[in-house]
Structures are given as C-alpha cells and as structure tokens.
Scaffold this active site. Structure first.
Site, PDB file in Angstrom:
ATOM      1  N   GLU A 151      -6.187  -0.639  -6.556  1.00 25.58           N
ATOM      2  CA  GLU A 151      -5.261   0.281  -7.230  1.00 25.58           C
ATOM      3  C   GLU A 151      -4.297  -0.564  -8.064  1.00 25.58           C
ATOM      4  O   GLU A 151      -3.549  -1.384  -7.519  1.00 25.58           O
ATOM      5  CB  GLU A 151      -4.520   1.138  -6.214  1.00 25.58           C
ATOM      6  N   HIS A 153      -3.121  -3.277  -5.319  1.00 24.02           N
ATOM      7  CA  HIS A 153      -3.422  -2.867  -3.944  1.00 24.02           C
ATOM      8  C   HIS A 153      -4.908  -3.037  -3.664  1.00 24.02           C
ATOM      9  O   HIS A 153      -5.732  -2.188  -3.989  1.00 24.02           O
ATOM     10  CB  HIS A 153      -2.993  -1.408  -3.714  1.00 24.02           C
ATOM     11  N   SER A 174       0.817  -1.216   0.000  1.00 24.21           N
ATOM     12  CA  SER A 174       0.000   0.000   0.000  1.00 24.21           C
ATOM     13  C   SER A 174       0.848   1.263   0.000  1.00 24.21           C
ATOM     14  O   SER A 174       0.336   2.344  -0.309  1.00 24.21           O
ATOM     15  CB  SER A 174      -0.910   0.022   1.230  1.00 24.21           C
ATOM     16  N   ASN A 214      -3.838   6.803  -0.528  1.00 24.50           N
ATOM     17  CA  ASN A 214      -3.039   7.213   0.623  1.00 24.50           C
ATOM     18  C   ASN A 214      -2.324   8.535   0.385  1.00 24.50           C
ATOM     19  O   ASN A 214      -2.105   9.315   1.320  1.00 24.50           O
ATOM     20  CB  ASN A 214      -2.022   6.132   0.981  1.00 24.50           C
TER      21      ASN A 214
END
Length: 556
Positions: free
Chosen positions: A426, A414, A393, A464
C-alpha cells in the site's frame, strides 16, 4: 453452462435486452464438448417451457417474485417437471408450498453466480421428493458445480456478513479514497480473496446487491446495510455490472474484463521517476524489517540495515541469510542470486550508515512515539533528496514522519507479511508528499516485483479499513444464538471461496492485534462500524489471543 454440456436448453426472461445480451454471449461460446453447436433457444415467452423436464428458476431473490414465477411454471409445465430454485437468502419451504407442487421443488443454494468448480448446495424440504433432489444433484454435477453442505442459517449469515463489506467498498469509491482497481487489487493480494469487493458486486449484479442490502436495512435498521448512494445511482443508470457490460469495471460481450471503467480512464500507472533508488536503508530488525531487507537485496539493490545493537545486527544478518537459503531450496532464487544478495546487504548498529541512502524504510514497532523517535534520527542523518518511508499499517504516516522535517519527501510503504512472498504494497500519500516521490515509490515497488496500490493517509489505508469492520461484524453475529463459529467459517469459505472464514482469520491475525487495530480505526472513523465488540475485549483480557496462544475464537 447447460448449453456447454450439449444438452438442449431454453432460456426465458421478461426483458428483451437480456435475451439479446445472452444471445451475443452465446455466439462466442456456442460449442458443446463435442464441438457441435449447442441447442439453446432464448425467448420472453414462458410457455416455451411447456415440454421441459427440469426448470431452474433464477429470478431476483424476492419472495413475492419467486412465488409468482413458480406458480406460473406449475401451470405451464408438465406434471412431472422438477423445479430447482436458486433462492439463497429465502426459506425454501414457503416457496415450495406457494408453488402448489412442493414435492417437485428443490433448492440450489449459491452465494456467488455459478461457474465451473464453484460450490453449491442442493436443498430439500420435508415435502421434496427424492426424484426432484436427484434431478437437482445431477444437474449441478453436469454443469461442473461441486456439491457442499452449508445450511440455510450459515449461508444467510455469510451473505449478511459479506454484503456490508461490499457496501463499504462502494462507499470508498464514492468518496474518492481509492480507485476501483486499487481497492480490488488490495483485497485480492492483501487477503488472498478470489475477487475484490467491487469485482464481486459486478459479478453478483449491482441490482442484486442493492436489493439484498435494502432488504436487510428495512428489516434491521442497521446503517451498515443502507445502500450507498453510488449503488443507487448505478442501479438507476442501468450500469449493473458484468451482465450489462459496465459497472465498477468494464466487460466485453462474454462478460470478461475489458477496458477501464470511466472512473479509471486517464490513470497513469508507472511514470518514469526522476529519482532513482539504488541504495535502500532499513531501520529495524524484526520480521518485517528483515523481510524488506531480503526482498530489496534479492532485487539487486544495495541494502543497509540498522539495528539497535551490534548483537542485533549480527543476528539479523544471520536470519536473513538463513531465509535466503530456504528461498534457494524452494526455488525462489538461485544459489548465485543468494550470494549476490548476501554481498549486497550490510547490517550495522549506527544510524549514520544511512546517510547516503536514496530511500530509508522505517520498520519498527507499531507505536507512534517509537516511530517518531526514529524519524527524528533519520531526519538528522538523511542526505538532501533522500526519501523516508514508514511501514505503519494503521498509524498516520504524516504523524510518524513529521519529526524528520521533510514532509514532501515522506510516504507510507505498507508491506504485507511475509514481505518476500506477499505481492502487495500500500503506497500511502500524505497531503505533503511530492508527485515525484510517489512516482519513485511506485517504481521502487515495481522493481521489487510488487504490486502497489495508492491511497491517502487515513487510518487503515485500504485493506485494514475494509477488513476489520468485516471481522467486527462477524464477532457481533455471535450475539445471535443460532450462529455457529465453525458453520459460518465454512459457509464463507465454501460459498464465497474465501481462503479463511472470519473467525479463523481473526485467530490467525491475533485477537490482541485485531483489538489494537480496531481501536485505532474507531478513533479515526467513530461511526464506521469499527468499535471493538465487548466479547473481543473479554477474550483478549482472558488470554484468548488466537492461534499463537493455542486458543481464541476457535480451538487451535
């Protein structure tokens, strides 16, 4: 919204283009609840308001502009007209006193443009009459808004928190990191938001967002508020979002999403891959590994999971079967589907069992050395043409997978936790990932019923990289003694419709996990607002780790 209730309404704006645009929209939705045409007059002449009972002032959130309009309204309207201002980031008292009729002015505070079911706060000053407040409350209820209490400071803090996040999303588009659609999809599905950041900019208006950012930047000097050049150029071109029909996305005459924006045209979503994935390997036995194995097995794929010991392999298989039993109870799969998934899954402790897999997904601890060790093993056993993927991640996909020795056949996948439930993946491309490998990854995700978004191999990927600077900004707001953790969470949840406020979300993620991610992001993007705040380090050092520890930024 007023016209839809059947009440007669007069709309005034200085710009004839705005009048024409609203007229076109009303033609498509001009029936009230009784099926009769709504009475709605649109004009550029403010004297058309000379006989109305209530005026909603909704000009740009600029103190001088609002003062000027309210003064003019007092001169035009009858002496008993109530005025409702939509000021969201401005103090109400000076607006009311500048108007010359402070007893007749109430506020309707909205952090997002009004829509049925959204929340708004009716605000009064010490001078506002009960009658004016009652008018504002009746109006809000009549058009379908839910009345809430937010508080000026909490509302302002929520806006100060969300706008830099929007600015960073625009910067992500400007640098070509990801498409507007992928960014919005990632934040909606990855964080459960009601809209993506670029959709929210389009909804609020590029001009309004730019103005708010500029105002905060002028006042604070904080570079996070400095409008990115893309927003400035959109403002100059007049591509202001939903209200003009074009922004980061395209909109029809009713303001509904329509064709792709120019940024997105020519995009191909799901090409037919030359590589077929029928047998999936999963390396790992933790929560993410089990979830990925489960979703692959329930999608009709053969799955081989490798754990570090026979006991681990057996307990992992039992945990997956127990999860499938729960899925049957919840109606997510049928009993037959559960039996087929169990039959399709093999859990072993021998990495050589992955030798004939079409795709192997590594899902071990988020530690670069551990992951590199796994990929050294996978490189030694993989068959030619097999794709290798990491679920990292926040680490570099290329750095994790390099020991496998097949850079063109590696990528990042991800998944979000819990993998059987969360729709987002992702899909991360390294500089060496081959086109057909990306195509195969996209088709694989679609076959699992997942939505994939594509981005390059940079720390944090999309979610993120946008989420954690926002959470960091929230922690930094605590330097202001007037900021209350609970009040700010409530303002973000009720004002913007987010499922959790920033502090509740940090506690849910874990303050230690958040700190580790921020450290990686700060190392990759040293000037991007990801430096961990000292208070976060102190909380983690003191054992305040969030929900899992029973204490964090909020009490459990």
């Amino acid at each position: 919204m007023v016209a839809a209730t059947g009440r007669p309404v007069v709309g005034v704006d200085h710009d004839p283009d705005v009048i024409a645009r609203v007229e076109r929209r009303l033609k498509g939705q001009d029936l009230d609840a009784t099926g009769e045409p709504a009475s709605c007059a649109l004009t550029t002449d403010i004297t058309a308001l000379a006989h109305v009972g209530v005026v909603v002032e909704a000009v740009t959130d600029d103190l001088a502009a609002k003062r000027d309009v309210l003064r003019r309204l007092r001169q035009v309207c009858p002496p008993d007209t109530a005025f409702v201002t939509t000021a969201s980031s401005l103090p109400l008292f000076p607006l009311a006193t500048a108007s010359g009729c402070p007893d007749r002015i109430a506020g309707l505070r909205l952090l997002r443009p009004p829509a049925t079911g959204r929340r708004a706060e009716v605000v009064r000053t010490s001078l506002t009459s009960d009658e004016a407040v009652e008018v504002a409350e009746r109006l809000a209820t009549a058009i379908g808004l839910e009345s809430v209490v937010l508080g000026h400071h909490a509302s302002d803090s929520a806006a100060r928190l969300v706008h830099p996040y929007l600015n960073r999303a625009a910067a992500m588009v400007a640098e070509g990191f990801a498409s507007p659609r992928d960014i919005d999809t990632a934040m909606r599905l990855g964080c459960g938001l009601p809209s993506g950041p670029l959709e929210l900019i389009d909804e609020l208006g590029v001009d309004e967002v730019h103005s708010c950012l500029q105002s905060h930047w002028n006042r604070t000097g904080d570079e996070a508020f400095r409008p990115v050049p893309l927003l400035t150029s959109m403002l100059r071109r007049g591509t202001l979002g939903r209200k003009t029909g074009q922004g980061f996305h395209g909109y029809d005459e009713q303001g509904l999403p329509s064709e792709q924006s120019p940024v997105e045209q020519g995009r191909v979503d799901s090409p037919s891959p030359g590589r077929r994935i029928r047998h999936v390997g999963v390396y790992g036995s933790g929560t993410m590994a089990r979830g990925i194995a489960e979703v692959c097995a329930t999608s009709g794929l053969r799955v081989t999971l490798v754990a570090r010991s026979t006991d681990k392999a057996q307990s992992t298989a039992m945990a997956i079967e127990a999860s499938l039993v729960k899925a049957v109870r919840r109606g997510r799969i049928t009993p037959t589907g559960k039996e087929e998934a169990v039959a399709a899954l093999a859990a072993v402790d021998d990495v050589s069992a992955l030798a004939d897999c079409d795709l192997v997904i590594e899902a071990v601890a988020e530690d670069l050395d551990i992951k590199r060790g796994v990929f050294a093993q996978l490189g030694a056993v993989r068959r030619p043409g097999a794709i290798l993927a990491t679920t990292t991640s926040s680490l570099s996909v290329a750095a994790c997978t390099a020991p496998a020795g097949c850079p063109g056949e590696t990528l990042g996948l991800h998944f979000f936790n819990p993998a059987p439930v969360m729709k987002l993946v992702e899909l991360v491309r390294t500089p060496d990932t081959a086109d057909d490998v990306m195509d195969a990854g996209r088709a694989f995700c679609a076959g699992l019923g997942k939505v994939s978004v594509t981005c390059p191999d940079r720390a944090g990927f999309i979610v993120n990289r946008l989420l954690f600077p926002y959470l960091t900004d929230a922690v930094r707001l605590l330097d202001d003694p007037a900021v209350d953790v609970g009040a700010l969470d409530t303002a973000v949840e009720r004002g913007f419709g987010y499922p959790m406020g920033p502090f509740t979300l940090l506690d849910a993620i874990g303050l230690d996990v958040s700190l580790a991610i921020l450290e990686r992001l700060h190392a990759e993007f040293p000037g991007a607002g990801c430096e961990p705040p000292a208070v976060l380090r102190e909380l983690v050092g003191g054992g305040y780790l969030g929900r899992k520890a029973g204490r964090g930024l909020r009490r459990a």
